[in-house]
Write a protein that holds these residues in place. Structure first.
Motif, PDB file in Angstrom:
ATOM      1  N   ASP A 101     -74.494  32.155 -76.659  1.00 53.79           N
ATOM      2  CA  ASP A 101     -74.042  30.424 -75.490  1.00 53.79           C
ATOM      3  C   ASP A 101     -73.055  30.971 -75.145  1.00 53.79           C
ATOM      4  N   ASP A 104     -75.287  31.693 -69.440  1.00 58.73           N
ATOM      5  CA  ASP A 104     -76.190  30.529 -68.677  1.00 58.73           C
ATOM      6  C   ASP A 104     -77.288  30.601 -68.798  1.00 58.73           C
ATOM      7  N   PRO A 106     -81.860  30.292 -68.575  1.00 55.41           N
ATOM      8  CA  PRO A 106     -83.056  29.355 -69.010  1.00 55.41           C
ATOM      9  C   PRO A 106     -83.397  29.544 -70.140  1.00 55.41           C
ATOM     10  N   SER A 107     -83.778  28.305 -71.295  1.00 55.52           N
ATOM     11  CA  SER A 107     -83.714  28.553 -72.206  1.00 55.52           C
ATOM     12  C   SER A 107     -85.071  28.581 -72.643  1.00 55.52           C
ATOM     13  N   ALA A 108     -86.428  29.450 -71.103  1.00 57.77           N
ATOM     14  CA  ALA A 108     -87.088  30.158 -71.451  1.00 57.77           C
ATOM     15  C   ALA A 108     -87.230  31.025 -70.885  1.00 57.77           C
ATOM     16  N   ARG A 110     -85.338  32.130 -73.871  1.00 53.44           N
ATOM     17  CA  ARG A 110     -84.931  32.629 -74.883  1.00 53.44           C
ATOM     18  C   ARG A 110     -83.611  33.652 -75.279  1.00 53.44           C
TER      19      ARG A 110
END
Length: 367
Positions: A101, A104, A106-108, A110
């Motif tokens: 966390d 920063d 991107p969620s892609a 992972r």
């Protein structure tokens, strides 16, 4: 096969209540990325950063560890790929646990978190720097910058890590463990935020012997030796700015720089010293002044107290002369002054100190 999951070392085999497949999946679910960085400085103590074409912030040299690759080999490979330099890295400065966390990403992507190894790339000469060859892409330029500039050029997490690693190198206490760039066991250099404030550039020529007649002495500083060969250094409690004991002449000194040193050492840090030996003086080509330097044996330090002239309560530390010099930007004259310091140390009958962690003097001491 049924097994019991291990509760201790990561290389232990599973026990009797979990299958090998399940145990492997459990461990894989907790896996982290692995990366490397290399901390390189020039002879002024400035840090090498890379300007890259895929970020608007700078990085230390380094990159991802490939599958099956040792982190030290990855660091050496990255130096070859990014700077065209063939070398080995043998000393670790820091190991940083980077939480998922804190990045920063991107969620892609992972991003699962990362273990990042920081290695010591050493102090490079002008010839080594001139030999750098950048690749056709990725690395646009390199720059050596004052450590205090790192937070302006890097992401906060990268700047914290780089400064923590640099302090670890100067402190000499071995590899430090970090979490999100901050040391688990902060040293006095971390607590005082050493190198977080830009050092004053003082590239004054050093001259053995007394200041010439007619040249006003503007400053009198001392290399004050403890019996183990380390010297007393004063650190600003909030900004980490370093100085040697001493200061500016006052009327009560009657033009005697030795009296200035003795008075200032007593006022700043309640230090008492033996008979000072003159090392030499520095001159500023732009100003008609001299700054004299002495060496002396410490005989005692009293309790910590504010400097009556400034109200500042300095943090008192012992360091080798070489470690002390790394806290200043004195340019080429630093080596000449250090040579004079060690000649005086030998005259005082004091041994040469081995590099070791800084020691804070919090209590009175007599030698």
């Amino acid at each position: 096969m049924t097994t019991t999951p291990s509760a201790s070392a990561s290389d232990e085999l599973p026990g009797t209540s979990m299958t090998d497949e399940d145990y492997g999946a459990l461990r894989a679910s907790a896996s982290l990325w692995s990366g490397t960085s290399v901390l390189i400085t020039d002879q002024r103590g400035q840090v090498l950063v890379e300007h890259v074409d895929y970020l608007d912030t700078c990085l230390l040299p380094g990159g991802a560890v490939d599958k099956g690759e040792a982190p030290s080999h990855a660091a050496a490979r990255e130096l070859q790929e990014e700077l065209g330099v063939t070398t080995t890295v043998e000393r670790g400065l820091a190991v940083d646990w980077v939480s998922a966390d804190s990045f920063d990403a991107p969620s892609a992507m992972r991003f699962p978190g990362e273990i990042l190894y920081v290695y010591d790339g050493g102090t490079w000469t002008d010839a080594q720097i001139a030999a750098v060859r950048l690749p056709d892409h990725e690395i646009e330029a390199i720059e050596f910058v004052e450590p205090a500039r790192l937070p302006d050029l890097m992401t906060p997490r990268d700047a914290r890590r780089a400064l923590s690693a640099l302090r670890a190198r100067i402190n000499g206490g071995g590899t430090v463990l970090l979490e999100n760039g901050l040391p688990l066991a902060p040293t006095v250099l971390d607590n005082t935020r050493v190198l977080s404030t830009a050092r004053h550039s003082r590239h004054y020529p050093f001259h053995p012997g007394p200041a010439p007649d007619g040249l006003t002495v503007r400053q009198s500083w001392g290399w004050l030796f403890a019996p183990d060969g380390r010297v007393l250094v004063l650190l600003g409690p909030h900004n980490g700015c370093a100085c040697l004991p001493g200061g500016t002449p006052e009327p009560e000194d009657h033009g005697d720089p030795v009296a200035t040193l003795i008075r200032e050492a007593a006022e700043e840090t309640d230090a008492r010293l033996g008979e000072p030996l003159l090392l030499g003086h520095l001159t500023d080509p732009a100003e008609p002044y001299a700054r004299v330097r002495y060496a002396a044996a410490l005989t005692s330090v009293g309790p910590v107290r504010p400097d009556p002239a400034t109200g500042c309560t300095y943090v008192r530390v012992l360091a080798t002369p070489e470690q002390a010099a790394e806290l200043f930007d004195w340019g080429p004259s630093a080596s000449h002054q250090l040579a004079a310091v060690h000649r005086a140390r030998e005259r005082l009958g004091i041994p040469r100190a081995a590099r070791q962690p800084f020691t804070e003097l919090t209590d009175p001491n007599a030698w």
